[in-house]
Write an enzyme that holds these catalytic residues in place. Structure first.
Site, PDB file in Angstrom:
ATOM      1  N   CYS A 269       0.830  -1.209   0.000  1.00 35.25           N
ATOM      2  CA  CYS A 269       0.000   0.000   0.000  1.00 35.25           C
ATOM      3  C   CYS A 269       0.869   1.265   0.000  1.00 35.25           C
ATOM      4  CB  CYS A 269      -0.972  -0.021   1.194  1.00 35.25           C
ATOM      5  SG  CYS A 269      -2.409   1.059   0.935  1.00 35.25           S
TER       6      CYS A 269
ATOM      7  N   ASP B 233      -3.673   1.952   9.663  1.00 32.92           N
ATOM      8  CA  ASP B 233      -4.859   2.790   9.749  1.00 32.92           C
ATOM      9  C   ASP B 233      -5.126   3.112  11.211  1.00 32.92           C
ATOM     10  OD1 ASP B 233      -7.108   3.883   8.108  1.00 32.92           O
ATOM     11  OD2 ASP B 233      -8.202   2.849   9.707  1.00 32.92           O
TER      12      ASP B 233
END
Lengths: 319, 319, 319, 319, 319, 319
Positions: free
Chosen positions: E131, E200
């Site tokens: 990512c 996150d």
């Protein structure tokens, strides 16, 4: 009925094996087959049964020299297993043929094994070695002869430092060698593409009996996902394990571990020097033999092919 | 403004550390604190700033002797961290007090650690040892003094065989010792109730840097579910790792691994001799310090308590 | 003696395979057997040896089109292995019979495999799929035909998204499908009762070569204790691995991974696009073939039954 | 053509099996073979086909009594598989011979298995037991008869506490027994050299179906590196699993788990009482049969040797 | 008493966050603090309680825009937590000071984190990325600025292929990049010295919530013993998890996974597109924050230092 | 100076604890605090030192009743730790206040813990339970009160079948219960979203001491990746383990395992009935306390917060 007569050639071989003038799994097996051949050739037994008794006695004499070895009884099984016939002549001929066949196979087995093991190696690979094994070296030699470029990490392998022999022979093959202490292997597994080890014997449940230190090496290799290859001629397969027998681990002389001077310095201690350890099949990726490569869990079927469902003891009377 | 004057006592200590006349983590730390105390006592600096400059210079002189050690900068951090005041006299007094406090703590730390480590041991336990560590021995000594009956398995710990020292000291404590080669440890873990090892340093992410061979031992111990205890005074905690710094592994002289004669026999090879390896926290059950025992994953908070969030470098100008 | 004459039918098949008009392991194997049959039928060789030379040449022509495939040489081995006789006529007849037998077996193999794989599925099970495999689909189809109610999780399988094909075919069978990206498989393993994947090839040491992403899927499935089933006809067994040969992993066109536009946006990078990965046997619970199901560690004996101890290369002159 | 006539001896045996007057895998198999023998002996069928129909009907009658057992169909397969001939007399003779051969083999199988299992045991070993298995006890008995000194840890094995039977029989053999609850096994694995368990059935993918609680025991034993041995006659191998069939787990009466009084006290709950669980091969070290010991991953080839590639159903019409 | 008046600047920020014009954890946190500062500055509340009510209402307005984010409430907690005083003026001043302090800290946090993460990287290392994370990139940037030479393997990270962004930014830093599909990561872990991922959010039990695919990557990295580093500012720590709250995983638009055209082709299927997965602490080696690095199991204490034992909700009336 | 006078209320409480009329960790702790309060209230000591002596003697009297419990000394530590002052009156007042504070905290702790544990539970979850724990039940009760719909699998938990109590209480909360034998837990973990267990005590190295059978359950849960949650008030934290002390495992009456009749039937055996086992932190996902949830590896810092670096023994003379 007197004792069966054992020929001088057998006696001489037995002494040489016992005194370790003849040593190494394949060399012992070869000498034993040759001794049986001599016994058969020179026998002056007067009947078939007398001949058989003589051959069994010769085999027992040889077996007694190293009761825990694996290649020796395998050699005897092979030769006596081919002894067949109703007359002295036919028994003699079949025994001699069996002994020659065995020795011829032995001669090619290591080369065949080496060619197969070499197929697992790619150009540029680094291989980590423990102890010294001619079966392992045979793989490397075959690879080098094909032009495969390899590098070697060699564990010294205490207590007897057979890693030094491996290092020297790899150097003779032109392979660059890095020598390390045994405890450093973990660190060098990151840079290794394969671990190659030999075997003292292989059991029906897929375990590999090999020089002490093999099991922790294999466990650590699995932690890094480095494949572990065992190079072992079928001569190392122990058919007695088909019926559940376990392998006894030889305890060797403690002076291999601590010299007398060191001993005095330390004081009163026990020293234990087990020669081998046992690596379960789950830490071994492949066993390379002259008959192909196998996952360790399937080696039992190769054993059964070669030795039947139960290991025979053809040297016993009445068998 | 000239170079700050470093007292002879400091210079002498620095030389002794560099030449390994003073060695061992605690001994070095003690000597460094004492040297700073002498510098403070003997300083004829004429103002507070000059005094501070002198002290920093003395610390740097000591630090340069072994740039990768952990106990040395921890000692300097402690003493300089207590230097406080606006006048030479107050600075001198606080520095001397700091040095004495540090040394007094050092003196009790190993005993405190030993008492805690001994609490993990039960009568009749067998303990397996790698290398030599006074922190580890302190645990055994405390246990023996309480009358706990123990047995010891000692790995010889190649290349320098510090296991021999451990074996001798255990004998002096009356503990029965079985000495083995490093590769045999796996086999003896089955009979061991604990693995006890020391540490060269402990990092913020919970890893233990210790004598080469510790990691494979810990990995194999986990496979058998034998608990691994690290005995390490807080002096071994490396505060630079709080900010991600990694520990450099010292490569030592290859003659520790292969003697010159052996070398000639083997031929042209590389020898690598890393002094330490790094064991991740998942293979360690507890770190025993003089401040209590900790799971390795929580040692970072003890570090922060002792050193603050970031390791200081009070020996640098301007700090 | 001139070049052996290769019939037009063989040449045409070779071109179609090379240009991937004929594709899929079973389809290629079938076409190759048919081409050999045509060669045999149409050959006007004037003697037994000439006929054999022609057949070998035809086989080599076909083999050259996809040198790393497994089903192609297995097809050629089968057909040439049945070529037997002393006259052109007997050679022709045996070759044709061999080709037809091979193709007939091929036709039933997938159905047989499907029936066996379906036996592992219970009513109400959820199955997770990677890539697209007609062998796998055959298991599902057989289960659905018996009335077993199934649900499917399908990984899209980048870069070529063959998961879309699997999803569509499962829909045609009436199986409800949930499509996910590859990275999400871990999360959906909790809800899955089985992982079913195909194989590009299976090796003698029990490893499964399959579409890239199979190994991490299998590793993660083991972490959740979800069984991994490989559906692979015996056509996928690679007999060259019996003698240690390793499987070469094809690197495919990088435009499958990054489109030209994306490429421009990113800048100068390397793109690597390995087609397959290798899953060791310890992460696979069963290999389902048309000959029954096997633990991966025992597949070597099925190979030996089918191909002998060493893989033959009957297309070579002199073999 | 009317219903084939089933002899009274078959009917009686069927009833005794159904009502569990005849129980235990070997006892059922023996009774079934004997019943078929009686059917063959007493049959007054007038032609070969009528005789065959009768035998198949008798087999089906027996099979219906315990549709999920494994030894029962294996017995029927053996006997019907040896039925051969063109006349009633030759069919009768071959069937009777087959039944007797089967029963003779059965008689020796457990002793043979015991002798093999005993080979794994060393003097002084401690063995941990789950449930009750005559195959396991046979290993211990053989060891004790050879003079091997053993100690036993026995799990009580809820819900039916068959561990009590094992404990009593071990006592009768003179083996000292420590009885524990099932949840305590983890703690006692440290002191155990082996885990020995029996099997309800063994599947082609190497899994062992055995009394509930076997799998967690095996998983925990692996965590401590204690080898797990399964003692199971080949009668327990389930040939239907060769073609992927899975084993259905019997759910037993909930009153084995909670007495009626306890139930009232607790209130309205569900009780589930699965009889067996399934242990994957990766947690089993060896399966000991009367034909030798095997890694679980290779048992599939023993199955194929014994039953062919596909399990037959010779009791079906037209087969 | 009417609704508290929310200033236009707050409303505008709220809209921008809701419509993702303002995005990225740090950017949102900064904007929220700035909005609260504007609210405080521009408030014309007539008493301390009215001012407080206004501030809480403004915070709630901002919070409603992204109810599952972590950085947003952490920003609001910080600023409202510093609001202190008995008069509007003192409340205004303390709030403004709090907002500015928060924003100043934010500005330096990523640089501090980068400097710490860079300390883990050695010259010549290869890093594998999943990512896109500015915290991760900050580590690489810091390393590159110090002259550390690195190579990068970048997973494309389906469905949104944020790996392309990472690849481009690494190129801009001069780091050579190899781009791969997600399923190929296992193969490239052998060549990688570290895995670096962002987060996150991070929970009190040490789990890391990050882009879908992180967990299988971490599991596979552990299998190869490649360390996994999570780079996450303390802004990502979720204090609600201190009291056991679990993190809800956002399910995103299925069109990210399958385009409309592909969808038509496949037929009627469900598509699930979870944005994140949860990696347990046992697969993470270190969490690098701007406050130092931590084993994931100890992050709970950093949380408690920063947020207290229980997460406050200072935006609620009456709190 | 005579023996300090212990009040009748203390003596009575001591007897009730010893005879298990007062039982359960929290109930004992509460009774002990209340007894100390009565001692303080009723004391007619004539000076501060006499008062202190009396209080210590009372504490020792209570402690002697259950020397291995954890909550009892924790209660005494709390109350005596708050005893402060120079006069009898100030000592009395502070002691009474301390006892009341302790008891008030105790009263809210279980509710607070329950609220936190409930946060881990989602609507529709299935929870697996071992033994009986009011801390665990408190989590379920809190979840049920919020309307979370749960299902329960309950292990009976031999030998004392406390699972029956858990089953009954869950029924009273309206949770559907499936009761199973202990050995069946593995099978039901596949259907469980969480394992919830209590603790007898928790140690500084993160291990959980709990009812026998907890460790194999946790090991098996990890194999299936089912999270294991330990619910334990801080009262269960054992501060003596901070300094390395290990927890002694109580061996209970063998008649809990085998009834007298069963015993006669079996013959002469040993029965061992350990009450608890020790689960290492690597098999536990979170410990839920009334002070929040923690990874087990970090619980040591909560211990230090609550009890200081070393556990005190304020009931000893001279302390």
């Amino acid at each position: 009925m007197g004792e069966p007569e054992i020929r001088a050639a057998v006696e001489e071989t037995a002494v040489q094996i016992a005194e370790m003038e003849i040593r190494g799994a394949a060399t012992i097996a070869d000498a034993a087959a040759r001794a049986l051949e001599r016994q058969a050739t020179e026998s002056d037994a007067e009947g078939a049964e007398a001949f058989r008794r003589e051959m069994r006695a010769a085999a027992r004499r040889l077996l007694d020299t190293r009761p825990t070895a694996v290649s020796l009884p395998n050699s005897l099984r092979y030769v006596l297993g081919r002894m067949d016939g109703d007359s002295v002549e036919s028994l003699r001929a079949s025994t001699v043929a069996g002994a020659r066949e065995f020795r011829a196979r032995l001669e090619t087995a290591q080369d065949d094994l080496g060619a197969i093991g070499a197929n697992r190696l790619q150009d540029g690979d680094t291989v980590l070695f423990h102890c010294h094994s001619t079966d392992v070296l045979s793989c490397i030699e075959a690879a080098v002869e094909r032009g495969t470029s390899l590098e070697a990490i060699v564990k010294e392998t205490r207590p007897r430092k057979q890693g030094h022999i491996t290092a020297r022979e790899l150097r003779e093959l032109g392979v660059p060698v890095t020598l390390i202490v045994d405890g450093a292997a973990g660190r060098y597994l990151d840079e290794s593409d394969h671990v190659f080890v030999g075997a003292d014997s292989v059991t029906a449940d897929g375990a590999v009996v090999n020089k002490i230190g093999t099991r922790p090496l294999a466990v650590t290799a699995r932690e890094r996902d480095t494949p572990v290859v065992v190079a072992a001629q079928t001569l190392k397969l122990d058919p007695t394990t088909l019926s559940g027998h376990t392998v006894e681990i030889e305890m060797r002389d403690e002076r291999e571990v601590v010299g007398d001077d060191e001993r005095v310095e330390i004081g009163e201690i026990t020293v234990e020097n087990p020669a081998f350890d046992v690596t379960p099949p789950r830490y071994v990726d492949a066993i390379v033999t002259e008959r192909g490569q196998f996952p360790p869990e399937s080696i039992v079927f190769l054993m059964r092919e070669l030795f039947g469902e139960q290991s025979t003891r053809p040297w016993e009377d009445g068998s």
